[in-house]
Design a protein around this motif. Structure first.
Motif, mmCIF file in Angstrom:
data_model
loop_
_atom_site.group_PDB
_atom_site.id
_atom_site.type_symbol
_atom_site.label_atom_id
_atom_site.label_comp_id
_atom_site.label_asym_id
_atom_site.label_seq_id
_atom_site.Cartn_x
_atom_site.Cartn_y
_atom_site.Cartn_z
ATOM 1 N N ALA A 28 0.827 -1.204 0.000
ATOM 2 C CA ALA A 28 0.000 0.000 0.000
ATOM 3 C C ALA A 28 0.860 1.252 0.000
ATOM 4 O O ALA A 28 0.582 2.214 -0.721
ATOM 5 C CB ALA A 28 -0.932 -0.004 1.216
ATOM 6 N N TYR A 31 2.420 1.619 -3.400
ATOM 7 C CA TYR A 31 1.413 2.039 -4.376
ATOM 8 C C TYR A 31 1.073 3.514 -4.187
ATOM 9 O O TYR A 31 0.964 4.270 -5.150
ATOM 10 C CB TYR A 31 0.162 1.184 -4.228
ATOM 11 N N SER A 35 1.657 6.606 -6.752
ATOM 12 C CA SER A 35 0.578 7.495 -7.161
ATOM 13 C C SER A 35 0.980 8.948 -6.984
ATOM 14 O O SER A 35 0.711 9.798 -7.823
ATOM 15 C CB SER A 35 -0.686 7.201 -6.359
ATOM 16 N N THR A 47 -9.531 6.246 -5.570
ATOM 17 C CA THR A 47 -9.412 4.910 -6.138
ATOM 18 C C THR A 47 -9.037 4.982 -7.607
ATOM 19 O O THR A 47 -9.761 5.568 -8.400
ATOM 20 C CB THR A 47 -10.735 4.149 -6.009
ATOM 21 N N PRO A 48 -7.877 4.418 -8.005
ATOM 22 C CA PRO A 48 -7.455 4.515 -9.383
ATOM 23 C C PRO A 48 -8.272 3.587 -10.281
ATOM 24 O O PRO A 48 -8.876 2.628 -9.846
ATOM 25 C CB PRO A 48 -5.992 4.033 -9.352
ATOM 26 N N LEU A 50 -7.644 1.362 -13.755
ATOM 27 C CA LEU A 50 -6.602 0.851 -14.630
ATOM 28 C C LEU A 50 -7.205 0.167 -15.837
ATOM 29 O O LEU A 50 -8.302 -0.380 -15.767
ATOM 30 C CB LEU A 50 -5.701 -0.142 -13.879
ATOM 31 N N SER A 59 -11.381 -0.856 -8.726
ATOM 32 C CA SER A 59 -10.993 -1.735 -7.618
ATOM 33 C C SER A 59 -12.075 -1.862 -6.567
ATOM 34 O O SER A 59 -12.030 -2.759 -5.739
ATOM 35 C CB SER A 59 -9.705 -1.213 -6.963
ATOM 36 N N LYS A 163 0.350 -4.527 -12.197
ATOM 37 C CA LYS A 163 -0.029 -3.339 -11.421
ATOM 38 C C LYS A 163 -1.409 -3.522 -10.800
ATOM 39 O O LYS A 163 -1.664 -3.066 -9.687
ATOM 40 C CB LYS A 163 -0.029 -2.104 -12.320
ATOM 41 N N LYS A 164 -2.280 -4.180 -11.554
ATOM 42 C CA LYS A 164 -3.635 -4.389 -11.050
ATOM 43 C C LYS A 164 -3.628 -5.196 -9.763
ATOM 44 O O LYS A 164 -4.381 -4.904 -8.821
ATOM 45 C CB LYS A 164 -4.479 -5.103 -12.120
ATOM 46 N N GLN A 167 -2.677 -3.083 -6.909
ATOM 47 C CA GLN A 167 -3.812 -2.230 -6.569
ATOM 48 C C GLN A 167 -4.824 -2.987 -5.726
ATOM 49 O O GLN A 167 -5.367 -2.458 -4.750
ATOM 50 C CB GLN A 167 -4.469 -1.707 -7.841
ATOM 51 N N SER A 170 -3.525 -3.346 -2.227
ATOM 52 C CA SER A 170 -3.615 -2.071 -1.513
ATOM 53 C C SER A 170 -5.043 -1.787 -1.074
ATOM 54 O O SER A 170 -5.300 -1.389 0.068
ATOM 55 C CB SER A 170 -3.100 -0.956 -2.425
ATOM 56 N N THR A 171 -5.984 -2.020 -1.983
ATOM 57 C CA THR A 171 -7.393 -1.751 -1.672
ATOM 58 C C THR A 171 -7.896 -2.678 -0.572
ATOM 59 O O THR A 171 -8.696 -2.271 0.278
ATOM 60 C CB THR A 171 -8.253 -1.931 -2.929
#
Length: 394
Positions: A28, A31, A35, A47-48, A50, A59, A163-164, A167, A170-171
Motif C-alpha cells: 500500500a 502504491y 501514485s 481509487t485509481p 486501470l 478496484s 499493477k492491477k 492495486q 492495496s485496496t
C-alpha cells in the motif's frame, strides 16, 4: 506477489494474518508513493482506474480469486514440478472456480518447467543460488505460454506481478474485514452464496495439498466440467499460434499421431526380479510395427503423418515411412528456433498442429470417440503388471 499463509504442517512463530498485514501495508505504501510521484492535480487517495486486457477495472467493484503464486503450491509439489498436462489440469480447476464465483482469477506469473520434459531451456544446477533464483531459472513466464487476452474472453485473469494485483492488495487493506478471506476446505457453493465470502474483495484459497485439481472432484462427470481438456491448449500465446499456422500451411493435407513414450514406460522389478509397469501394453503399442497395424484402417497409404513424441531414439519411427510420408517439428527449425525457448512452448505448438490434422490419433483415449494407439487407460491404475510385447495379427 504471493499472499503469505502458513502451512498447518509446518507451524511458525508469526501469524499468517500478521505477515499478510505487513505485506499489504508495504504494498500500500509503495502504491501510494507511486501514485504521488505519477499523479498531478488529482487526489492520490482516490481509487485509481486501470486499463487491462482492453477493459476498465474499478478496484471497488471487481472481486478476485487467488490460489497461490505457484501452481500446486502450497503442497507437495512446491519443491518439485509436474509436467505441463498436470499443471494445466490444476490451472483449469482454478479457472473454473473463478467462472463459478464470477471473479477475476489472479494467475501465477510463472510456470515451473519439469527438467524431465525440458532439454532446450537452461536450468540452474548451482548450489550457490537462492530458491527464488532457482525458481526463476527453472520456470517460464505464463504469458509466454498463454494468450491472457484470449483466456479473459471466457474468464477474466490478471497476473500476480501486474499493477492491477498490487492495486487489489492495496485496496484490500483499506477495506478491513471485507478485504481478504483466507479459505481452506470451503465448498464453491458456500463461497458463492454465503455473504461472509461473496462480499469479500479477495478470496485467498489454500487448495488441496496433493494438487490444485483435487478441488475439482467431479471431473469424471463431464457435465460438471466447465472448461474442457482442450481449452488451455487452444489458448496458446499468439507467437506460438502463428508458428503452428505456418507449419500447418506447409504440411497441407495431413494426419497426425501423438506418441507418448519416455518416462511413462518406466518399469520396476518385483520381489521375483520380474519387470512390471503401470501401462502393460504401451511400450508395445507405441512401437512402429504395431503403430502400422493399428492405424491401417484409419490412415490410407501415402498420407503425410506429423508425429509428435517424447521418444529420444534417433530414427525410431522411420519404419513408418514404408507406408507414409513422415514429418516432425525438427523439420521446421527455421520457424521454431526463433520462437521456442523451452519444450513446453514446443509441445504447445505441436498440440495445435495435432489438433489441426484431418485424422488425429492420440496415445490414449480421452473420450469415447477418440482414436488411440493403445487401449490402456490414461489414468494411473496403480497396478504394476508384466509388460506385453506381442499382439495377435501384427
Amino acid at each position: 506477489m504471493a499472499i503469505p499463509k502458513l502451512s498447518r504442517t509446518k507451524p511458525k512463530s508469526r501469524s499468517p494474518i500478521w505477515v499478510l498485514t505487513i505485506t499489504i501495508s508495504a504494498i500500500a505504501l509503495l502504491y501510494l508513493f507511486s501514485s504521488l510521484m505519477s499523479t498531478t492535480g488529482s487526489n492520490p487517495l482516490q481509487t485509481p482506474i486501470l486499463q487491462f486486457n482492453n477493459r476498465v477495472y474499478h478496484s471497488d467493484s471487481d472481486k478476485f480469486l487467488y490460489w497461490g503464486n505457484r501452481i500446486d503450491c502450497p503442497g507437495k509439489h512446491c519443491e518439485s514440478c509436474e509436467g505441463l498436462g498436470h499443471q494445466e489440469s490444476s490451472l483449469r480447476c482454478a479457472l473454473e472456480e473463478a467462472i463459478v464465483l464470477k471473479r477475476t482469477f489472479v494467475m501465477p506469473s510463472r510456470m515451473c518447467i519439469n527438467p524431465i520434459h525440458n532439454n532446450k531451456g537452461i536450468l540452474h544446477h548451482s548450489d550457490n543460488v537462492t530458491s527464488e533464483e532457482r525458481w526463476a531459472a527453472s520456470s517460464c513466464a505464463m504469458d509466454s505460454l498463454y494468450d491472457l487476452d484470449l483466456i479473459s474472453n471466457k474468464v477474466p485473469v490478471i497476473l500476480d506481478n501486474s499493477k492491477k494485483w498490487f492495486q487489489v492488495m492495496s485496496t484490500s487493506m483499506k477495506l478491513g474485514s471485507r478485504g481478504v478471506a483466507h479459505v481452506e476446505g470451503v465448498s464453491r457453493a458456500d463461497l458463492k452464496e454465503k455473504s461472509q465470502y461473496s462480499k469479500i474483495l479477495l478470496i485467498n484459497r489454500t487448495a488441496n495439498h496433493l494438487s490444485w485439481f483435487m478441488e475439482c472432484k467431479d471431473r469424471n462427470n463431464r457435465s460438471a466440467v466447465l472448461l474442457p481438456h482442450s481449452y488451455l491448449p487452444s489458448m496458446a500465446a499468439k507467437k506460438l499460434r502463428d508458428a503452428a499456422e505456418k507449419i500447418m500451411s506447409l504440411l497441407g493435407d495431413y494426419d497426425a499421431i501423438h506418441v507418448r513414450r519416455g518416462d511413462i514406460l518406466q518399469t520396476r522389478k518385483d520381489r521375483f526380479g520380474v519387470d512390471r509397469t503401470l501401462h502393460p501394453h504401451l511400450d508395445r503399442d507405441t512401437r512402429p510395427q504395431f503403430i502400422l497395424c493399428r492405424i491401417a484402417d484409419w490412415v490410407p497409404p501415402g498420407r503425410t503423418i506429423f508425429i509428435a513424441s517424447n521418444e529420444r531414439t534417433p530414427n525410431f519411427f522411420s519404419p513408418l515411412s514404408v507406408r507414409y510420408k513422415l514429418a516432425y517439428s525438427s523439420n521446421y527449425s527455421r520457424i521454431l528456433d526463433p520462437v521456442v525457448e523451452n519444450n513446453y512452448q514446443l509441445f504447445m505448438i505441436e498440440r495445435l498442429i495435432l489438433a489441426g490434422a484431418k485424422t488425429y490419433i492420440k496415445t490414449y483415449k480421452e473420450t469415447d470417440t477418440d482414436l488411440s494407439l493403445t487401449d490402456d487407460p490414461k489414468k494411473n491404475t496403480k497396478i504394476w503388471q508384466e509388460p506385453v510385447y506381442t499382439k495377435e495379427g501384427c
